[in-house]
Scaffold this motif. Structure first.
Motif, short mmCIF file in Angstrom:
data_model
loop_
_atom_site.label_atom_id
_atom_site.label_comp_id
_atom_site.label_asym_id
_atom_site.label_seq_id
_atom_site.Cartn_x
_atom_site.Cartn_y
_atom_site.Cartn_z
N HIS A 474 0.82 -1.22 0.00
CA HIS A 474 0.00 0.00 0.00
C HIS A 474 0.85 1.27 0.00
CE1 HIS A 474 -3.86 -2.02 0.50
NE2 HIS A 474 -3.28 -2.82 1.35
N GLY A 476 1.70 3.06 -2.56
CA GLY A 476 1.17 4.03 -3.51
C GLY A 476 -0.25 4.46 -3.25
N ASP A 477 -0.93 3.87 -2.26
CA ASP A 477 -2.26 4.38 -1.93
C ASP A 477 -2.33 4.89 -0.50
OD1 ASP A 477 -2.43 1.84 -0.63
OD2 ASP A 477 -3.54 0.98 -2.30
N ARG A 478 -2.10 4.04 0.51
CA ARG A 478 -2.20 4.52 1.89
C ARG A 478 -1.17 5.60 2.19
NH1 ARG A 478 -2.66 -1.35 4.92
NH2 ARG A 478 -4.83 -1.84 4.31
N TYR A 480 0.63 7.38 0.11
CA TYR A 480 0.38 8.55 -0.74
C TYR A 480 -0.77 9.39 -0.20
CZ TYR A 480 -2.07 11.14 -4.34
OH TYR A 480 -2.76 12.11 -5.01
N ASN A 481 -1.87 8.76 0.17
CA ASN A 481 -3.02 9.49 0.70
C ASN A 481 -2.68 10.23 1.99
OD1 ASN A 481 -4.83 8.81 -1.37
ND2 ASN A 481 -5.32 6.85 -0.41
N TRP A 515 5.57 9.44 -7.81
CA TRP A 515 4.25 8.81 -7.86
C TRP A 515 3.13 9.86 -7.73
CZ3 TRP A 515 1.81 4.81 -9.48
CH2 TRP A 515 0.55 4.48 -8.97
N THR A 516 3.33 10.84 -6.87
CA THR A 516 2.31 11.85 -6.62
C THR A 516 1.92 12.59 -7.88
OG1 THR A 516 2.88 12.16 -4.28
CG2 THR A 516 1.84 14.02 -5.40
N GLN A 519 -0.72 11.10 -9.87
CA GLN A 519 -2.01 10.92 -9.21
C GLN A 519 -2.81 12.21 -9.04
OE1 GLN A 519 -2.97 7.55 -8.35
NE2 GLN A 519 -1.21 7.41 -9.74
N GLN A 563 1.96 -1.74 -10.29
CA GLN A 563 0.81 -0.88 -10.02
C GLN A 563 1.19 0.45 -9.38
OE1 GLN A 563 -2.02 -2.33 -7.18
NE2 GLN A 563 -0.47 -3.16 -5.78
N PHE A 564 2.33 0.48 -8.65
CA PHE A 564 2.76 1.73 -8.03
C PHE A 564 4.06 2.26 -8.66
CE2 PHE A 564 0.49 0.01 -4.08
CZ PHE A 564 -0.69 0.63 -4.43
#
Length: 641
Positions: A474, A476-478, A480-481, A515-516, A519, A563-564
């Protein structure tokens, strides 16, 4: 008459106040925001060893300067009272590690030819320097509690005679060599142990606790092993299916203490023990809310633990099955473990390295049995001419309800209610954290007029096992968020101008930046340093254990690695991106940045890449470090004015 005197005093007092205010204003006007010149000039102090009699502390004064290799340093002695500081004249390139038994000499590493070797250098003039030379040099040396022997870590293999012609790709080896303090009677102990990471002498100096870890090449997962090694051989105590850090003897030599984990993270985080007589290794702090980074014992049998609690770090003790806070630094951090005499017969004198957001690293000693007192004040002369903005710890809640913490640093001219240019600065690691100390990255950028936020995203140390392990699969999602929610928080607080947002990070923070920008389009400028952009190629080519926070093999399923990966989403980038990378980086190879740059450039994106010849993961030349910040400043001025 009395009224006249009172009137005169009022007028006189008013004049004094006016003069004082004018003087204060003039002094403030003479100061300037922190910049790279201040960074280059600022000295810092770091304790290295304490003499056997407990009266003298060996320490370094470090600074980076404006040219050549950074971390230039001088060696000094200072009385434990804080008096009589004096500079030592030691052989060039000698790196002392501690005092010999009598306290009249220092031992450490001195290069001989191209190989580092064990050297003993007298503190009195005219004495001979003694050198122990091993065929492939040494990595480190540790003196025994009785001062009679050295435990030396080094490569047992002979130097490759064709090393100038070719390089054989293979794992490094590190084994244990024990030699008398006089340089006699040396030999390799427990030669089957070839991947040693940590050692510790037993209280009586007859044995050595040894930690080994699988090397990266040839293994997909990290494993550790704990052995007791003596002149007669080795005895395995435990196999740990994770990473470990540190090793210490406890309970009068009946138990070994180290830090490790039972989660999939790479970072040791809890206190573990194993009986020397044999038995299973046990997690002694299963409910720990912070992170026990490492542990070490002193010559008197005390086990010290470096403990991170959020953005603060302290020194704890572990005894009798209990972990307890021992020393903290007010409004700052204690960096690493305490330094103390290496001899079992020495007094319990402790020296600590401390820092806070307004003072660089210095040395403190224990006063009155509990409090810490500074005995060095390096860097204060430079900072006396600098105007620093406030730095403080802040808290907010992410959109999914996760409680988060960070450090915000304001520019010197910050005015409440006025929106400023803003930069979010995610840390590297990623299993690491920012500490509430003097951080020159954030200070240089805030000196450019920015509000800087350092968010402690999921995957950071200091917040317990669940928070640290939440990054796995996680990133790239957790994570990153969490970083993006920090920007939301800064805007909501009124600090950040929503039209002047920027992001910058190095290493794992460089990944977060690369990555940001795939997104979101909210940032006007982005800078990534040595960032991971392609996990599929990064995992086998980095010099360190990295599994994309997903232990699956790529040939079984490459989706988690792709994916990330920012290179898979280059068409989504609209933010002007600056890529900075060392050409000799083996942690994140430079092709990571180049691949991303080429893909962005061929799609007509606004991108610039700057590389640094000979530079590893972060530049070691002062000129290159200054150029890093010149590039950052120029990029921000151009795209986030």
């Amino acid at each position: 008459m009395k009224a006249s005197i009172l009137g005169f005093l009022r007028v006189f007092f008013a004049l004094v106040c006016a003069v004082f205010n004018l003087t204060s204003t003039a002094t403030a006007a003479d100061k300037h925001p922190f910049n790279t010149d201040d960074y280059a000039a600022m000295h810092r102090a770091r304790a290295v060893a304490v003499s056997p009699d407990g009266k003298t502390i060996l320490y370094q004064i470090l600074f980076d300067g404006t040219s050549g290799p950074v971390n230039k340093h001088d060696w000094h002695l200072i009385d434990a009272s804080g008096e009589n500081a004096r500079k030592l004249e030691l052989p060039e390139r000698f790196e002392p590690a501690g005092f010999t038994k009598e306290g009249n000499a220092l031992y450490g590493i001195l290069p001989v030819g191209q190989l580092p070797q064990l050297a003993i250098v007298p503190l009195v003039e005219g004495g001979p320097t003694q050198i122990l030379a091993l065929p492939s040099g040494i990595h480190s040396a540790t003196i025994s509690p009785d001062g009679a022997r050295f435990a030396v870590l080094g490569d047992p293999r002979k130097k490759d005679p064709l090393s100038q012609v070719h390089t054989v790709v293979e794992n490094d080896e590190t084994s244990l060599y024990v030699v008398g303090a006089s340089g006699t009677g040396g030999g390799w102990w427990c030669p089957t142990l070839k991947d040693i990471t940590d050692i510790a002498w037993s209280p009586d100096g007859s044995q050595i606790a040894v930690v080994t870890q699988w090397p990266k090449m040839g293994h997909h997962e990290l494993h550790s092993f704990v052995d007791v090694c003596g002149a007669g051989g080795t005895r395995r105590l435990a196999e740990i299916p994770n990473g470990t850090s540190g090793i210490a003897w406890a309970q009068d030599g009946k138990e070994l203490v180290f830090t490790s984990t039972s989660t999939p993270v790479l970072t040791p985080e809890h206190i573990w023990t194993v009986p020397v007589s044999g038995g299973a290794a046990v997690d002694r702090t299963p409910n720990l809310t912070g992170t026990a980074v490492t542990a070490a014992g002193d010559a008197r049998g005390t086990v010290w633990v470096e403990m991170h609690k959020g953005v603060f770090s302290e020194v704890d003790t572990y005894r009798g099955g209990k972990l307890e806070t021992a020393y903290r630094w007010p409004d700052g951090v204690v960096s690493g473990l305490p330094v103390s005499p290496s001899m079992a017969s020495s007094p319990p004198v402790l020296a600590f390295n401390v820092s806070d957001p307004n003072h660089t690293e210095n040395i403190a000693v224990v006063k009155g049995g509990e409090e810490l007192r500074l005995i060095t004040h390096e860097g204060d002369d430079t900072l006396a001419n600098v105007s620093l903005g406030e730095a403080k710890v802040v808290h907010w809640t992410a959109k999914d309800g996760t409680k988060l913490e960070g450090i915000v640093t304001f520019p010197a001219d910050y005015v409440a209610g006025k929106k400023f240019p803003f930069l979010v600065l995610p840390h590297g690691g990623p299993e690491a954290n920012d500490e509430f100390r003097f951080d020159w990255f954030s200070r240089v950028i805030s000196g450019m007029g920015y509000v800087v936020l350092q968010p402690q995203y999921r995957g950071s140390t200091g917040y317990g096992a669940d928070f640290l392990a939440a990054i796995y699969q996680h990133f790239g999602d957790r994570a990153y968020n969490d970083v993006d929610s920090g920007t939301d928080f800064a805007v909501a607080q009124g600090w950040a101008d929503p039209n002047k947002l920027a992001i910058f990070g190095w290493s794992a923070g460089g990944f977060m930046t690369s990555w940001t920008v795939t997104q979101t389009h909210r940032y006007k400028a982005a800078i990534e340093g040595a960032g991971i952009t392609d996990w599929l190629s990064f995992i086998p080519t980095s010099d360190t254990w990295q599994v994309d926070y997903d232990a699956r093999l790529q040939e079984k399923d490459s989706t988690p690695m792709l994916q990330f990966s920012a290179v898979m989403h280059v068409d989504q980038v609209t933010t002007p991106l600056l890529i900075l990378h060392g050409e000799a980086d083996v942690r994140v190879p430079a092709f990571q940045g180049r691949e991303y740059y080429v893909l962005l450039a061929e799609r007509g994106k606004t991108v610039r890449m700057v590389t640094y010849p000979g530079s590893p993961h972060f530049p070691r030349l002062a000129e290159q470090r200054r150029d890093v910040f010149k590039e950052i400043q120029d990029w921000l001025k151009r795209y986030n004015p």
